[in-house]
Design a protein around this motif. Structure first.
Motif, PDB file in Angstrom:
ATOM      1  N   THR A   1      -8.344   9.904  -5.172  1.00 14.51           N
ATOM      2  CA  THR A   1      -8.682   8.842  -5.993  1.00 14.51           C
ATOM      3  C   THR A   1      -8.319   7.019  -5.363  1.00 14.51           C
ATOM      4  N   ARG A   2      -9.013   6.607  -4.025  1.00 17.38           N
ATOM      5  CA  ARG A   2      -8.167   5.281  -3.585  1.00 17.38           C
ATOM      6  C   ARG A   2      -8.197   4.121  -5.299  1.00 17.38           C
ATOM      7  N   LEU A   3      -7.425   3.320  -5.302  1.00 17.54           N
ATOM      8  CA  LEU A   3      -7.146   2.356  -6.417  1.00 17.54           C
ATOM      9  C   LEU A   3      -6.806   1.318  -6.182  1.00 17.54           C
TER      10      LEU A   3
ATOM     11  N   THR B   1      -2.411  -1.012  -3.769  1.00 18.16           N
ATOM     12  CA  THR B   1      -3.605  -0.063  -3.029  1.00 18.16           C
ATOM     13  C   THR B   1      -2.570   1.374  -3.305  1.00 18.16           C
ATOM     14  N   THR B   2      -3.946   2.202  -4.181  1.00 19.22           N
ATOM     15  CA  THR B   2      -2.410   3.176  -4.743  1.00 19.22           C
ATOM     16  C   THR B   2      -3.968   4.501  -4.274  1.00 19.22           C
TER      17      THR B   2
ATOM     18  N   TRP C   1       5.929   3.630  -8.830  1.00 16.94           N
ATOM     19  CA  TRP C   1       6.371   4.734  -8.547  1.00 16.94           C
ATOM     20  C   TRP C   1       5.244   6.029  -9.177  1.00 16.94           C
ATOM     21  N   GLN C   2       4.638   7.027  -8.485  1.00 15.76           N
ATOM     22  CA  GLN C   2       3.912   7.539  -9.263  1.00 15.76           C
ATOM     23  C   GLN C   2       3.219   8.901  -9.229  1.00 15.76           C
TER      24      GLN C   2
ATOM     25  N   SER D   1       1.297  -1.584  -0.032  1.00 17.50           N
ATOM     26  CA  SER D   1       0.240   0.111   0.341  1.00 17.50           C
ATOM     27  C   SER D   1       0.838   1.250   0.239  1.00 17.50           C
ATOM     28  N   LEU D   2      -0.075   2.094  -1.388  1.00 18.90           N
ATOM     29  CA  LEU D   2       1.021   3.339  -1.672  1.00 18.90           C
ATOM     30  C   LEU D   2       0.854   4.548  -0.547  1.00 18.90           C
ATOM     31  N   VAL D   3      -0.972   3.997   0.494  1.00 22.98           N
ATOM     32  CA  VAL D   3      -1.285   5.366   0.911  1.00 22.98           C
ATOM     33  C   VAL D   3      -1.210   5.237   2.503  1.00 22.98           C
ATOM     34  N   ASP D   4      -2.066   6.404   2.970  1.00 23.38           N
ATOM     35  CA  ASP D   4      -2.159   6.829   4.436  1.00 23.38           C
ATOM     36  C   ASP D   4      -3.501   7.459   4.699  1.00 23.38           C
TER      37      ASP D   4
END
Length: 271
Positions: free
Chosen positions: A84-86, A138-139, A108-109, A75-78
């Protein structure tokens, strides 16, 4: 590959789904499918995938924003990540359309505003495919910046093999037609899931592999006959009896529960 006379695994799966046959998500010997619905139970969605000899996933430029030594994470998010979650899921296959375990995938993005974190590792991370060659990321949907369409960078490396550097794209983006390096072979399949998005893509690496049981090119797997049996490896042209009828095999496969000949018209034809 003879495209006129060869039934690909992807073709068989499409035919089975169109006919309403029961097709398990984990289809042994028929991996040319992105399993976007393995958790939701919905219908699988097809993406550019391994197809009995198709070219490997095309390479693309690394770009100026790659950083080595990203953290290992899926997961790259917190909670503070905007956008928008992807969720991106898929498999990694080799030259014989068989999944590859322990493939290093480094993603990476840009963030939702089109900016890369060049001082830290926000929206950067690597992971390894599992024993079935699967991955899940998850990003967020990346933002736009001048000159480019939406994309996600990735490096893929099978154990002791060269690195594939490429990018994944989103369908229906207006800038796809003006981005000078956009490649439709790298389009993900994307669908909405409430306010979030789900995407899928199967990578094909130029990794030599031996054919597995049930593959048409496997000379060690003798034709079978008699009554249909789950777990048996059938070749095109084999015959099997089920429910008092005789069936001819249309496509090499390893039989599984749910693929009984009456339930799998893409695999069996009644005689």
């Amino acid at each position: 590959m003879d495209h006129d006379n060869h039934l690909s695994r992807k073709t068989v799966l499409k035919a089975a789904l169109a006919a309403g046959a029961s097709v398990p998500i984990a289809m042994a010997g028929v991996p040319a499918l992105a399993r976007t619905a393995r958790d939701s139970g919905g219908s699988p969605v097809f993406t550019p995938a391994c197809d009995d000899g198709d070219d490997p996933t095309p390479a693309q430029t690394e770009g100026p924003y790659f950083k080595p030594n990203s953290p290992r994470r899926t997961s790259l998010v917190d909670a503070s990540t905007q956008g928008t979650r992807l969720t991106v899921t898929g498999f990694v296959f080799g030259a014989a359309c068989r999944p590859i375990a322990n493939v290093l995938l480094d993603f990476w993005q840009a963030d939702t505003n089109g900016a890369y974190d060049n001082s830290g590792y926000r929206l950067r991370g690597h992971q390894f495919t599992d024993a079935q060659g699967a991955f899940s990321l998850t990003t967020i949907v990346p933002g736009l910046y001048p000159g480019r369409t939406r994309h996600i960078h990735v490096k893929a490396q099978a154990p002791n093999r060269p690195v594939l550097t490429t990018q994944l794209y989103f369908p229906g983006e207006p800038r796809n037609s003006t981005d000078t390096i956009f490649d439709p072979e790298l389009l993900m399949t994307v669908r909405a899931n409430g306010p979030a998005r789900e995407a899928s893509y199967d990578f094909v690496l130029n990794v030599p592999q031996s054919p597995g049981p049930g593959d048409p090119s496997d000379p060690t797997d003798p034709p079978t006959g008699g009554a249909w049996k789950a777990g048996a490896a059938y070749r095109a042209g084999d015959r099997a009896a089920y429910g008092g009828r005789s069936y001819a095999c249309l496509q090499a496969h390893t039989a599984q529960a749910g693929w009984e000949p009456p339930n799998a018209p893409a695999l069996w034809r009644a005689q």
